[in-house]
Write an enzyme that holds these catalytic residues in place. Sequence first.
Site, PDB file in Angstrom:
ATOM      1  N   GLU A  18       0.678  -1.294  -0.086  1.00 41.16           N
ATOM      2  CA  GLU A  18       0.004   0.186   0.092  1.00 41.16           C
ATOM      3  C   GLU A  18       0.874   1.225  -0.052  1.00 41.16           C
ATOM      4  O   GLU A  18       2.171   1.313   0.143  1.00 41.16           O
ATOM      5  CB  GLU A  18      -0.835   0.172   1.162  1.00 41.16           C
ATOM      6  CG  GLU A  18      -2.043  -0.955   1.172  1.00 41.16           C
ATOM      7  CD  GLU A  18      -3.396  -0.398   0.161  1.00 41.16           C
ATOM      8  OE1 GLU A  18      -3.015   0.950  -0.119  1.00 41.16           O
ATOM      9  OE2 GLU A  18      -4.318  -0.897   0.304  1.00 41.16           O
ATOM     10  N   ASN A 154     -10.010   5.206   2.234  1.00 36.61           N
ATOM     11  CA  ASN A 154      -9.201   4.733   1.274  1.00 36.61           C
ATOM     12  C   ASN A 154      -9.253   5.949   0.143  1.00 36.61           C
ATOM     13  O   ASN A 154     -10.052   6.913   0.367  1.00 36.61           O
ATOM     14  CB  ASN A 154      -9.627   3.663   0.559  1.00 36.61           C
ATOM     15  CG  ASN A 154      -8.466   2.533   0.661  1.00 36.61           C
ATOM     16  OD1 ASN A 154      -7.225   2.647   0.510  1.00 36.61           O
ATOM     17  ND2 ASN A 154      -8.698   1.352   1.198  1.00 36.61           N
ATOM     18  N   ASP A 206      -9.813   1.168  -4.114  1.00 37.10           N
ATOM     19  CA  ASP A 206      -8.731   1.239  -3.063  1.00 37.10           C
ATOM     20  C   ASP A 206      -8.005   2.538  -3.282  1.00 37.10           C
ATOM     21  O   ASP A 206      -8.682   3.770  -3.499  1.00 37.10           O
ATOM     22  CB  ASP A 206      -7.893  -0.062  -3.125  1.00 37.10           C
ATOM     23  CG  ASP A 206      -7.354  -0.146  -1.977  1.00 37.10           C
ATOM     24  OD1 ASP A 206      -6.597   0.325  -1.230  1.00 37.10           O
ATOM     25  OD2 ASP A 206      -7.404  -1.549  -1.548  1.00 37.10           O
TER      26      ASP A 206
HETATM   27  O1  LIG Z   1      -5.551  -3.919   4.659  1.00 32.98           O
HETATM   28  C1  LIG Z   1      -6.081  -3.407   3.574  1.00 32.98           C
HETATM   29  O2  LIG Z   1      -6.696  -4.213   3.142  1.00 32.98           O
HETATM   30  C2  LIG Z   1      -7.835  -3.728   2.160  1.00 32.98           C
HETATM   31  C3  LIG Z   1      -7.798  -4.620   0.912  1.00 32.98           C
HETATM   32  S1  LIG Z   1      -8.506  -6.140   1.022  1.00 32.98           S
HETATM   33  O3  LIG Z   1     -10.023  -5.788   1.639  1.00 32.98           O
HETATM   34  O4  LIG Z   1      -7.766  -6.753   2.369  1.00 32.98           O
HETATM   35  O5  LIG Z   1      -8.652  -6.603  -0.119  1.00 32.98           O
HETATM   36  C4  LIG Z   1      -7.795  -2.303   1.591  1.00 32.98           C
HETATM   37  O6  LIG Z   1      -8.688  -1.884   0.806  1.00 32.98           O
HETATM   38  C5  LIG Z   1      -6.974  -1.339   2.738  1.00 32.98           C
HETATM   39  O7  LIG Z   1      -6.613  -0.260   2.024  1.00 32.98           O
HETATM   40  C6  LIG Z   1      -5.949  -2.103   3.428  1.00 32.98           C
HETATM   41  O8  LIG Z   1      -5.273  -1.433   4.170  1.00 32.98           O
END
Ligand SMILES: O=C1O[C@H](CS(=O)(=O)O)[C@@H](O)[C@H](O)[C@H]1O
Length: 295
Positions: A18, A154, A206
């Site tokens: 990320e 996000n 995202d």
């Molecule tokens: O931990 C996270 O996960 C989600 C993505 S997911 O749902 O696991 O695919 C993400 O949107 C988020 O930004 C991230 O920190």
Amino acid sequence: MPEAIVESVHGVSCAVGESPVWHAEEQAWYWVDIPARRIWRLDHASGAARHWTAAEMVACIAPRARGGLIAGMETGIFAVELLGDGTVRAERLAAPAELAPGMRFNDGRTDRQGRFWSGTMWMDMAAALPIGRLYRYDGAGLSAPLVSGLVTQNGLAWSPDGRTMYLSDSHPTRRRVWTFDYDVDAGVPHNRRLFVDMAAYAGRPDGAAMDSDGCYWVAGNDGASLLRFTPAGKLDRELKLPVAKPSMPCFGGPRLDTLLITSIVQPGREDHSLAGAVLMVRPGVTGVPEIPFAG
Ligand SMILES: O=C1O[C@H](CS(=O)(=O)O)[C@@H](O)[C@H](O)[C@H]1O
């Protein structure tokens, strides 16, 4: 426009990649791997990649004008220094009163004035708790929550003139991006309205990046795509990616003409060859420079 060629950064894989960001002064890319508690750096000229491990999860980062990084982590906003032994020195700058155990910071970046913004989320996404809040951190300290009721905060970005703020909620029950008028002097968003309902497109919204035409590039998590929306919220381009779960793009490189895109390993699909990879693509447009945190 011909389909752009997507390459992956050799030898790098993240569980939850990320927060990619281009560090113009260092001519280097940075990003994080949240559960691994890692901050990664890729030197543009040499192509050398290395990482540092923190004592708690690091979810988002931005370069700091005075050196080092600012980060949204599990227990607050931190000033971060990367040490020669591969560890991280982290000094807590602020912690919101509402940040309970089981929560952490998530997406974050600076606005066009160099203030740092980040939001919180409940880590167990299956619970779908709408207790995430968005905060601003600047020389005056941490703001009160400026947006509330988020599940998975996000998609933060600002238009090239800084007067429009973008924010998404990537949770499967939300899948929306909103825009706000942004008071650049006060650092306050207002007049929230729907920008894109991603239910109509591939994936969940995202992380995001802004290009110099004012178009919003957002990772379609679970949709294997990167989507470009015009300022009017119209889908303009869809780039298919070789990963199911792209998580966030950022523009960088000396000419700001390259997108670096992090991705996430799909639980149960850990053997999928490129899941968790960090991808690079030249989309034919340039990005808006990121502003280092000014505090
Ligand atoms: O931990 C996270 O996960 C989600 C993505 S997911 O749902 O696991 O695919 C993400 O949107 C988020 O930004 C991230 O920190």
